[in-house]
Design a protein around this motif. Structure first.
Motif, PDB file in Angstrom:
ATOM      1  N   LEU A  37      -6.802  -4.760 -11.370  1.00  0.00           N
ATOM      2  CA  LEU A  37      -6.998  -4.771 -10.688  1.00  0.00           C
ATOM      3  C   LEU A  37      -5.596  -4.660  -9.783  1.00  0.00           C
ATOM      4  CD1 LEU A  37      -9.266  -7.498  -9.741  1.00  0.00           C
ATOM      5  CD2 LEU A  37      -9.934  -5.295 -10.003  1.00  0.00           C
ATOM      6  N   HIS A  38      -4.564  -4.871  -9.948  1.00  0.00           N
ATOM      7  CA  HIS A  38      -3.282  -4.589  -9.157  1.00  0.00           C
ATOM      8  C   HIS A  38      -2.796  -3.018  -9.513  1.00  0.00           C
ATOM      9  CE1 HIS A  38      -1.382  -9.013  -8.043  1.00  0.00           C
ATOM     10  NE2 HIS A  38      -2.515  -8.738  -7.923  1.00  0.00           N
ATOM     11  N   ASP A  39      -2.840  -2.880 -10.967  1.00  0.00           N
ATOM     12  CA  ASP A  39      -2.398  -1.946 -11.319  1.00  0.00           C
ATOM     13  C   ASP A  39      -3.311   0.018 -11.071  1.00  0.00           C
ATOM     14  OD1 ASP A  39      -0.896  -2.819 -13.213  1.00  0.00           O
ATOM     15  OD2 ASP A  39      -2.479  -1.827 -15.199  1.00  0.00           O
ATOM     16  N   ARG A  40      -4.416  -0.718 -10.161  1.00  0.00           N
ATOM     17  CA  ARG A  40      -5.167   0.260  -9.491  1.00  0.00           C
ATOM     18  C   ARG A  40      -4.975   0.220  -8.108  1.00  0.00           C
ATOM     19  NH1 ARG A  40      -9.149   3.862 -10.547  1.00  0.00           N
ATOM     20  NH2 ARG A  40     -10.731   4.682  -9.238  1.00  0.00           N
ATOM     21  N   LEU A  41      -4.752  -0.772  -7.524  1.00  0.00           N
ATOM     22  CA  LEU A  41      -4.533  -0.901  -6.343  1.00  0.00           C
ATOM     23  C   LEU A  41      -2.670  -0.485  -5.845  1.00  0.00           C
ATOM     24  CD1 LEU A  41      -4.864  -4.945  -5.621  1.00  0.00           C
ATOM     25  CD2 LEU A  41      -5.403  -2.533  -4.166  1.00  0.00           C
ATOM     26  N   THR A  42      -1.847  -0.483  -6.989  1.00  0.00           N
ATOM     27  CA  THR A  42      -0.616   0.877  -6.862  1.00  0.00           C
ATOM     28  C   THR A  42      -0.433   1.827  -7.148  1.00  0.00           C
ATOM     29  OG1 THR A  42       0.189  -1.343  -8.189  1.00  0.00           O
ATOM     30  CG2 THR A  42       1.901   0.577  -8.417  1.00  0.00           C
ATOM     31  N   ALA A  43      -1.454   2.204  -8.262  1.00  0.00           N
ATOM     32  CA  ALA A  43      -1.599   3.563  -8.506  1.00  0.00           C
ATOM     33  C   ALA A  43      -2.707   4.406  -6.521  1.00  0.00           C
ATOM     34  CB  ALA A  43      -3.118   3.897  -9.251  1.00  0.00           C
ATOM     35  N   LEU A  44      -3.695   3.218  -5.998  1.00  0.00           N
ATOM     36  CA  LEU A  44      -4.078   4.174  -4.551  1.00  0.00           C
ATOM     37  C   LEU A  44      -3.278   4.048  -3.363  1.00  0.00           C
ATOM     38  CD1 LEU A  44      -7.434   2.290  -4.359  1.00  0.00           C
ATOM     39  CD2 LEU A  44      -7.311   4.441  -5.070  1.00  0.00           C
ATOM     40  N   GLY A  45      -1.689   3.916  -4.229  1.00  0.00           N
ATOM     41  CA  GLY A  45      -0.383   3.265  -3.257  1.00  0.00           C
ATOM     42  C   GLY A  45      -0.693   2.227  -1.939  1.00  0.00           C
ATOM     43  N   ALA A  46      -0.845   1.426  -2.791  1.00  0.00           N
ATOM     44  CA  ALA A  46      -1.470  -0.142  -2.007  1.00  0.00           C
ATOM     45  C   ALA A  46      -0.733  -0.958  -2.661  1.00  0.00           C
ATOM     46  CB  ALA A  46      -2.741  -0.258  -1.456  1.00  0.00           C
ATOM     47  N   ASP A  47      -0.046  -1.395  -1.621  1.00  0.00           N
ATOM     48  CA  ASP A  47       1.418  -2.767  -1.935  1.00  0.00           C
ATOM     49  C   ASP A  47      -0.029  -4.140  -2.756  1.00  0.00           C
ATOM     50  OD1 ASP A  47       2.139  -4.763  -3.045  1.00  0.00           O
ATOM     51  OD2 ASP A  47       3.662  -5.703  -0.874  1.00  0.00           O
ATOM     52  N   PRO A  48       0.129  -4.249  -3.841  1.00  0.00           N
ATOM     53  CA  PRO A  48      -0.646  -5.089  -4.964  1.00  0.00           C
ATOM     54  C   PRO A  48      -0.945  -6.400  -4.086  1.00  0.00           C
ATOM     55  CG  PRO A  48      -0.320  -4.620  -6.215  1.00  0.00           C
ATOM     56  CD  PRO A  48       0.563  -3.840  -5.343  1.00  0.00           C
ATOM     57  N   TYR A  49      -0.195  -7.284  -3.014  1.00  0.00           N
ATOM     58  CA  TYR A  49       0.727  -8.516  -2.407  1.00  0.00           C
ATOM     59  C   TYR A  49       0.130  -8.348  -0.805  1.00  0.00           C
ATOM     60  CZ  TYR A  49       2.552  -9.959  -7.104  1.00  0.00           C
ATOM     61  OH  TYR A  49       1.972 -10.453  -8.161  1.00  0.00           O
ATOM     62  N   ALA A  50       0.461  -7.214   0.136  1.00  0.00           N
ATOM     63  CA  ALA A  50      -0.231  -6.925   0.380  1.00  0.00           C
ATOM     64  C   ALA A  50      -1.815  -6.288   1.035  1.00  0.00           C
ATOM     65  CB  ALA A  50       0.484  -5.722   1.316  1.00  0.00           C
ATOM     66  N   ALA A  51      -2.220  -6.355  -0.813  1.00  0.00           N
ATOM     67  CA  ALA A  51      -4.136  -6.345  -0.200  1.00  0.00           C
ATOM     68  C   ALA A  51      -4.145  -7.248  -0.668  1.00  0.00           C
ATOM     69  CB  ALA A  51      -4.641  -5.000  -1.193  1.00  0.00           C
ATOM     70  N   MET A  52      -4.142  -8.249  -0.374  1.00  0.00           N
ATOM     71  CA  MET A  52      -4.543  -9.755  -1.215  1.00  0.00           C
ATOM     72  C   MET A  52      -3.891 -10.734   0.186  1.00  0.00           C
ATOM     73  SD  MET A  52      -3.955 -10.702  -5.307  1.00  0.00           S
ATOM     74  CE  MET A  52      -1.445 -10.875  -5.085  1.00  0.00           C
ATOM     75  N   ARG A  53      -3.437 -10.455   1.422  1.00  0.00           N
ATOM     76  CA  ARG A  53      -2.993 -11.341   1.843  1.00  0.00           C
ATOM     77  C   ARG A  53      -3.746 -11.671   2.561  1.00  0.00           C
ATOM     78  NH1 ARG A  53       2.309  -9.208   2.861  1.00  0.00           N
ATOM     79  NH2 ARG A  53       3.053 -10.548   0.735  1.00  0.00           N
TER      80      ARG A  53
END
Lengths: 248, 248
Positions: free
Chosen positions: B85-101
């Protein structure tokens, strides 16, 4: 096709299923050897389960979500090592849970007496405590048949917490030098408690301690060699403390 | 070799790196869609991390070492889903931690309000709570591009706790029928708290809730369809409670 047991005229321990182990090393013909290996795999497996639990507990103290995920990843990696150890115990005709049981009290006592007060103590414990245990198991593994030795060495591989702990602890001490004094004391306490529990296990588990004395086809350790082993363990402990920027 | 972005004359969202995603579905040209997917992957990833933490906590309550290992295995399996899930977020140009916060507070509140009092409440929560969340994410995933949908469905796969929880809870109720009454109440409370937190998230995250309304190239839900979705979720919840031998 099931592998065939080596037919070299030597008796094979009845508890060892030749179909489960590709080759049953001759050492297993000695019931005391088998018992010692079962003990060793049992104590390491329970140690990994405890490492999982402790790291999962430390994850709750993590100052950031990034740190929490880093610790949770290590916890999962420790737990992943349990499966192969259990498989090997089963292949040796042992019940993995029965094999772990004799070591619960000593390992649980160690953890109860060294419950980290904060995130930093948890990190030091993960690095220094696991490092010490791993070094000790690696020393013992040198006296075992090649298959068991390889399995144990693989189960001790660092899953990344060394670098993580060193990085975080050094940065914290740089920001607050007083922390270094407290963590140095903590490191000494960890070493003391680990030795106490190790002595207790050695006193209770004859097979395991007599493993170090050797057998017909395996070299053993005399007192001078045991002394040298403890010197090596102490030196590596000191090196780890220095790596953290701590006096040992 | 890096994969080449499909050149179909449509603009590609700037935040989407075409080298990281094999094919950037046309839906991502809509910034609101991308934002909704980032939200969804973020909430699921944080949910898995929380599931790990909670299961690791439940492991401490386990009545036997066998149960402890079974729960620890599930905890590790939940955590293993975070990486993709984190890999996909990174691939979408998103920071996984910012996305979860944005979802930490709602998910943490859910767990704080539904802290299991014992091993049985923990098992029911793992089965009923995760089942409900998984059903909900699966419903939403039906509105997404195929790659994202597949990733989400894979991340929701049962890692064995359903059968384990059902087996243990049924046996415990058979041994002590009064436990059934307490756990039935507990199941209703879990459902109530889950709905409360889900509504809170829906109210706060516009992109996520408007996902259900559809887009130019995606079907949406009208009020009647949303009603049917909740009916399905409730029916499945009732089925899970029945599976445990509990009234819902």
């Amino acid at each position: 096709m099931a592998p065939v047991a080596p037919d070299d005229g030597e008796p094979i321990g009845t508890a060892v299923t030749a179909t489960a182990l590709d080759e049953t090393p001759i050492a297993f013909a000695d019931p005391a050897y088998r018992e010692a290996v079962v003990d060793l795999l049992g104590v390491i497996a329970y140690g990994e389960i405890s490492a999982f639990e402790r790291l999962a507990e430390d994850a709750k103290l993590a100052p950031s979500l990034e740190d929490k995920v880093a610790i949770a990843r290590m916890a999962s990696a420790e737990f992943a090592k349990v499966g192969p150890l259990h498989d090997r115990l089963t292949a040796l005709g042992a019940d993995p849970y029965a094999a772990m049981r004799p070591f619960r009290e000593a390992i649980d006592s160690f953890h109860d007496r060294t419950d980290p007060a904060d995130w930093w103590e948890g990190l030091v414990k993960a690095y220094v405590g696991d490092g010490l245990a791993d070094d000790f198991y690696r020393e013992i593994a040198a006296f075992l048949d090649a298959d068991t030795r390889d399995l144990i060495v693989a189960s001790l591989e660092d899953t990344g917490h060394a670098a993580f702990a060193v990085d975080r602890v050094r940065a914290a001490i740089a920001a607050d030098p007083r922390l270094g004094g407290r963590l140095a004391l903590w490191g000494r306490r960890l070493m003391g408690e680990a030795l106490t529990q190790a002595q207790r296990v050695a006193a209770e588990r004859d097979a395991l301690s007599s493993l170090l004395a050797g057998g017909v086809d395996r070299p053993g350790l005399d007192l001078a060699a045991i002394g040298r082993m403890f010197t090596r363990l102490t030196e590596r402990h000191t090196a780890r403390m220095a790596e953290l920027g701590l006096e040992s």
